[in-house]
Design a protein around this motif. Structure first.
Motif, mmCIF file in Angstrom:
data_model
loop_
_atom_site.group_PDB
_atom_site.id
_atom_site.type_symbol
_atom_site.label_atom_id
_atom_site.label_comp_id
_atom_site.label_asym_id
_atom_site.label_seq_id
_atom_site.Cartn_x
_atom_site.Cartn_y
_atom_site.Cartn_z
ATOM 1 N N PHE A 59 -96.995 71.373 -79.410
ATOM 2 C CA PHE A 59 -96.085 72.111 -78.536
ATOM 3 C C PHE A 59 -96.705 73.414 -78.038
ATOM 4 O O PHE A 59 -96.043 74.223 -77.415
ATOM 5 C CB PHE A 59 -94.758 72.387 -79.248
ATOM 6 C CG PHE A 59 -93.928 71.151 -79.440
ATOM 7 C CD1 PHE A 59 -93.449 70.442 -78.359
ATOM 8 C CD2 PHE A 59 -93.639 70.688 -80.711
ATOM 9 C CE1 PHE A 59 -92.688 69.293 -78.526
ATOM 10 C CE2 PHE A 59 -92.881 69.542 -80.898
ATOM 11 C CZ PHE A 59 -92.400 68.842 -79.808
ATOM 12 N N GLY A 60 -97.974 73.608 -78.342
ATOM 13 C CA GLY A 60 -98.694 74.805 -77.914
ATOM 14 C C GLY A 60 -99.704 74.484 -76.846
ATOM 15 O O GLY A 60 -99.382 74.394 -75.654
ATOM 16 N N ALA A 61 -100.957 74.254 -77.270
ATOM 17 C CA ALA A 61 -102.061 74.051 -76.326
ATOM 18 C C ALA A 61 -101.821 72.874 -75.394
ATOM 19 O O ALA A 61 -102.235 72.910 -74.227
ATOM 20 C CB ALA A 61 -103.362 73.852 -77.100
ATOM 21 N N VAL A 62 -101.152 71.834 -75.862
ATOM 22 C CA VAL A 62 -100.896 70.660 -75.027
ATOM 23 C C VAL A 62 -100.155 71.042 -73.751
ATOM 24 O O VAL A 62 -100.379 70.463 -72.685
ATOM 25 C CB VAL A 62 -100.124 69.590 -75.832
ATOM 26 C CG1 VAL A 62 -99.501 68.532 -74.929
ATOM 27 C CG2 VAL A 62 -101.042 68.941 -76.864
ATOM 28 N N PHE A 63 -99.299 72.057 -73.827
ATOM 29 C CA PHE A 63 -98.529 72.492 -72.664
ATOM 30 C C PHE A 63 -98.975 73.862 -72.159
ATOM 31 O O PHE A 63 -98.218 74.561 -71.488
ATOM 32 C CB PHE A 63 -97.026 72.485 -72.994
ATOM 33 C CG PHE A 63 -96.526 71.101 -73.264
ATOM 34 C CD1 PHE A 63 -96.304 70.223 -72.215
ATOM 35 C CD2 PHE A 63 -96.333 70.658 -74.558
ATOM 36 C CE1 PHE A 63 -95.873 68.929 -72.460
ATOM 37 C CE2 PHE A 63 -95.912 69.362 -74.819
ATOM 38 C CZ PHE A 63 -95.680 68.495 -73.763
ATOM 39 N N ASP A 64 -100.222 74.222 -72.474
ATOM 40 C CA ASP A 64 -100.802 75.498 -72.045
ATOM 41 C C ASP A 64 -99.940 76.677 -72.502
ATOM 42 O O ASP A 64 -99.776 77.667 -71.791
ATOM 43 C CB ASP A 64 -100.990 75.514 -70.514
ATOM 44 C CG ASP A 64 -101.997 76.565 -70.085
ATOM 45 O OD1 ASP A 64 -102.859 76.954 -70.912
ATOM 46 O OD2 ASP A 64 -101.911 77.021 -68.926
ATOM 47 N N ARG A 65 -99.389 76.543 -73.716
ATOM 48 C CA ARG A 65 -98.601 77.594 -74.348
ATOM 49 C C ARG A 65 -99.121 77.767 -75.777
ATOM 50 O O ARG A 65 -98.420 77.497 -76.741
ATOM 51 C CB ARG A 65 -97.106 77.211 -74.371
ATOM 52 C CG ARG A 65 -96.477 77.022 -72.997
ATOM 53 C CD ARG A 65 -95.102 76.378 -73.107
ATOM 54 N NE ARG A 65 -94.179 77.161 -73.887
ATOM 55 C CZ ARG A 65 -93.336 78.073 -73.408
ATOM 56 N NH1 ARG A 65 -93.314 78.312 -72.104
ATOM 57 N NH2 ARG A 65 -92.526 78.724 -74.203
ATOM 58 N N SER A 106 -92.458 76.272 -81.083
ATOM 59 C CA SER A 106 -92.192 74.939 -80.542
ATOM 60 C C SER A 106 -90.825 74.883 -79.875
ATOM 61 O O SER A 106 -90.674 74.312 -78.787
ATOM 62 C CB SER A 106 -92.247 73.893 -81.657
ATOM 63 O OG SER A 106 -93.506 73.861 -82.250
ATOM 64 N N ASP A 107 -89.826 75.454 -80.546
ATOM 65 C CA ASP A 107 -88.471 75.455 -79.982
ATOM 66 C C ASP A 107 -88.443 76.159 -78.634
ATOM 67 O O ASP A 107 -87.758 75.719 -77.702
ATOM 68 C CB ASP A 107 -87.490 76.109 -80.948
ATOM 69 C CG ASP A 107 -87.236 75.271 -82.196
ATOM 70 O OD1 ASP A 107 -87.604 74.078 -82.209
ATOM 71 O OD2 ASP A 107 -86.677 75.830 -83.170
ATOM 72 N N LEU A 113 -89.151 73.949 -71.139
ATOM 73 C CA LEU A 113 -89.700 72.898 -70.283
ATOM 74 C C LEU A 113 -88.732 71.730 -70.118
ATOM 75 O O LEU A 113 -87.947 71.434 -71.012
ATOM 76 C CB LEU A 113 -91.010 72.373 -70.875
ATOM 77 C CG LEU A 113 -92.132 73.394 -71.071
ATOM 78 C CD1 LEU A 113 -93.350 72.725 -71.698
ATOM 79 C CD2 LEU A 113 -92.497 74.071 -69.759
ATOM 80 N N ALA A 114 -88.855 71.071 -68.986
ATOM 81 C CA ALA A 114 -88.101 69.841 -68.743
ATOM 82 C C ALA A 114 -88.791 68.684 -69.463
ATOM 83 O O ALA A 114 -89.991 68.749 -69.766
ATOM 84 C CB ALA A 114 -88.036 69.559 -67.247
ATOM 85 N N LEU A 115 -88.054 67.619 -69.728
ATOM 86 C CA LEU A 115 -88.631 66.465 -70.411
ATOM 87 C C LEU A 115 -89.812 65.860 -69.662
ATOM 88 O O LEU A 115 -90.694 65.258 -70.271
ATOM 89 C CB LEU A 115 -87.574 65.381 -70.635
ATOM 90 C CG LEU A 115 -86.639 65.560 -71.828
ATOM 91 C CD1 LEU A 115 -85.661 64.389 -71.893
ATOM 92 C CD2 LEU A 115 -87.405 65.675 -73.136
ATOM 93 N N ASP A 116 -89.844 66.033 -68.341
ATOM 94 C CA ASP A 116 -90.955 65.473 -67.577
ATOM 95 C C ASP A 116 -92.063 66.495 -67.314
ATOM 96 O O ASP A 116 -92.981 66.229 -66.531
ATOM 97 C CB ASP A 116 -90.469 64.854 -66.268
ATOM 98 C CG ASP A 116 -89.844 65.875 -65.320
ATOM 99 O OD1 ASP A 116 -89.661 67.053 -65.724
ATOM 100 O OD2 ASP A 116 -89.534 65.495 -64.173
ATOM 101 N N ALA A 117 -92.019 67.639 -68.012
ATOM 102 C CA ALA A 117 -93.080 68.639 -67.854
ATOM 103 C C ALA A 117 -94.405 68.036 -68.323
ATOM 104 O O ALA A 117 -94.470 67.415 -69.372
ATOM 105 C CB ALA A 117 -92.754 69.896 -68.658
ATOM 106 N N PRO A 118 -95.479 68.223 -67.535
ATOM 107 C CA PRO A 118 -96.757 67.605 -67.896
ATOM 108 C C PRO A 118 -97.505 68.361 -68.984
ATOM 109 O O PRO A 118 -97.417 69.580 -69.100
ATOM 110 C CB PRO A 118 -97.547 67.647 -66.571
ATOM 111 C CG PRO A 118 -96.992 68.850 -65.861
ATOM 112 C CD PRO A 118 -95.536 68.934 -66.255
ATOM 113 N N GLY A 119 -98.232 67.610 -69.781
ATOM 114 C CA GLY A 119 -99.102 68.170 -70.799
ATOM 115 C C GLY A 119 -100.377 67.355 -70.899
ATOM 116 O O GLY A 119 -100.499 66.301 -70.258
#
Length: 200
Positions: A59-65, A106-107, A113-119
């Motif tokens: 829930f971090g690097a995968v989504f650039d967070r 993570s929360d 993000l939306a469920l369809d947010a890319p990672g």
């Protein structure tokens, strides 16, 4: 609307399973929380450490967070294997506090993000993912390790249940469980002797 419901449902389920994993070290000595209980060294505190590290990554690097604390490398076997146990220099409080910080991070990602947010999961064969994929993956992974933790805790002191209250409640005594185990053992031996379902 349906996506919001689905995200909330999956997220709430993940929160419940995380708590169940944490409950498994309640009331245990340092030794019992850390000691290896399988041939491969699986242990309760190590499961919490492992889940924290991988959830921080997913829930971090995968989504650039990126999670704001250092994580071991996923592509170096010795570092990856070290996520499964806590050293003598890592206190139980340290491991649990890190998991709590990871969960908050993570929360925040899940909420933002939306469920369809890319990672992008660079260690997956098909690395392009959506938040939905990762949320389902982490729910499955956490549930899998919660099942491991159930068995490990039962092995340590016989406690069963998903929270400290249910684990503390004794529904049956040791004699009940010994008799039940003996019955199941007898049935297993009888089935083996009879050759039921044999793959020989």
């Amino acid at each position: 609307m349906a996506d919001d419901f689905m995200k909330t449902y999956l997220h709430d389920y993940l929160k419940d399973v995380r708590q169940a994993v944490l409950a498994k070290v309640d009331g245990l000595s340092e030794y019992d929380a850390r000691r290896p209980l399988t041939m491969t060294g699986t242990n309760l505190l190590g499961l919490i450490k492992h889940l924290a590290i991988w959830e921080a990554r997913y829930f971090g690097a995968v989504f650039d967070r990126p999670f704001p604390e250092p994580l071991p490398r996923w592509d170096v076997e010795s570092e990856r294997l070290a996520t499964m146990w806590a050293t003598e220099h890592e206190s139980r409080a340290d491991v649990i506090d890190r998991y709590r910080r990871v969960r908050e991070h993570s929360d925040a990602t899940i909420d933002a993000l939306a469920l369809d947010a890319p990672g992008h999961v660079e260690w997956w064969p098909d690395p392009e993912v959506k938040l939905f994929d990762v949320l389902v993956h982490m729910l499955a992974e956490t549930s899998r390790h919660a099942g491991h933790a159930d068995i490990l805790r039962e092995e340590v002191d016989g406690a069963v249940g998903a929270d400290a209250e249910s684990m503390a409640r004794k529904r049956h005594d040791a004699d009940f469980w010994a008799a039940r185990r003996a019955t199941i053992e007898q049935v297993a031996r009888a089935a083996d002797s009879a050759g039921n379902g044999v793959n020989r």
